[in-house]
Design an enzyme around this catalytic site. Structure first.
Site, mmCIF file in Angstrom:
data_model
loop_
_atom_site.group_PDB
_atom_site.id
_atom_site.type_symbol
_atom_site.label_atom_id
_atom_site.label_comp_id
_atom_site.label_asym_id
_atom_site.label_seq_id
_atom_site.Cartn_x
_atom_site.Cartn_y
_atom_site.Cartn_z
ATOM 1 C CE LYS A 299 -3.068 -2.844 3.074
ATOM 2 N NZ LYS A 299 -3.537 -3.023 3.976
ATOM 3 N NE ARG B 244 -0.025 -8.110 10.656
ATOM 4 C CZ ARG B 244 0.075 -6.718 9.806
ATOM 5 N NH1 ARG B 244 0.020 -5.914 9.987
ATOM 6 N NH2 ARG B 244 -0.081 -7.124 9.068
#
Length: 245
Positions: free
Chosen positions: A169, A224
């Protein structure tokens, strides 16, 4: 042992490999230390992409067409004949864009399968791969959730992480200019249902692919806190790491 000797009562694993290693929270539990993250059980269910797809299916959440489990080369060829090219080879235990190969020509399959499996073993200790249909011209939308120890789950507005390079990303936009209030409600509800189904706790991110008709498909869950979490913090004013603690 060192943490116990120093009187540590909780360990925050950050967002690296330790944050998704199911052995780590188990060792913390055995040592009487709080692991500030998901439980090992939730990691096993949702951190494994094949099992996460199965949980999503049971809840009626759309998933990207593909295999029901890990495949060998022969099974991958069979799936190509059924769902067509292009496809994605993906690591069962993967994350962070590693162990993913796009197949546009069947002649590429054998070499890509070997490379993806080798990368998956080196990165995750699990060489197993599964197949998903490669969906072109889609947006990658992720929903940040936070869950307490009493079954309460809250989903924040989406982050749009469509702009990527090599499955990594580059830009996160919050909220997405493409997502309508109706689509946002559907995706956040799906994310909350998924987290509740496995008794999830702490921070996590459910990722979806959305096509041009605004149909959404469950992709994976990161069990997470993610490196992208400050985008949500800046927009909402909520300190997610503080909430984890």
């Amino acid at each position: 042992d060192k943490a116990r000797q120093r009187g540590v009562v909780g360990i925050h694993p950050g967002w690296g490999f330790a944050s998704e290693d199911t052995r780590f929270p188990q060792r913390c539990k055995e040592a009487g230390i709080t692991f500030i993250g998901a439980t090992a059980e939730a990691m096993n269910l949702l951190g494994n992409k094949v099992q996460a797809r199965a949980v999503a299916r049971k809840l009626g959440i759309p998933v990207v067409p593909g295999s029901d489990g890990a495949v060998d080369i022969a099974t991958a060829r069979q799936l190509i004949s059924e769902i067509g090219l292009p496809i994605m080879l993906k690591a069962e235990g993967g994350g962070g864009g590693r162990g993913i190969f796009a197949i546009h020509n069947e002649a590429e399959l054998e070499d890509a399968f070997f490379k993806a499996s080798t990368m998956a073993q080196a990165s995750f200790g699990n060489p197993r791969l599964f197949v998903e249909k490669f969906l072109a011209d889609v947006r990658h939308i992720e929903i940040q959730v936070i869950a307490d120890m009493y079954g309460n789950v809250f989903a924040f507005d989406e982050r749009d992480c469509t702009v990527q390079r090599n499955h990594q990303k580059l830009i996160e936009e919050c909220p997405s200019a493409f997502v309508t209030p109706e689509l946002r409600e559907k995706m956040t509800s799906a994310a909350v249902a998924l987290a509740k189904r496995v008794g999830y706790r702490n921070a996590g991110t459910i990722e979806f692919l959305v096509d041009n008709d605004r149909n959404f498909y469950f992709c994976e869950m990161n069990t997470r806190i993610q490196v992208e979490h400050p985008v949500t913090e800046e927009v909402t004013g909520v300190d997610l790491v503080c909430e984890q603690l």
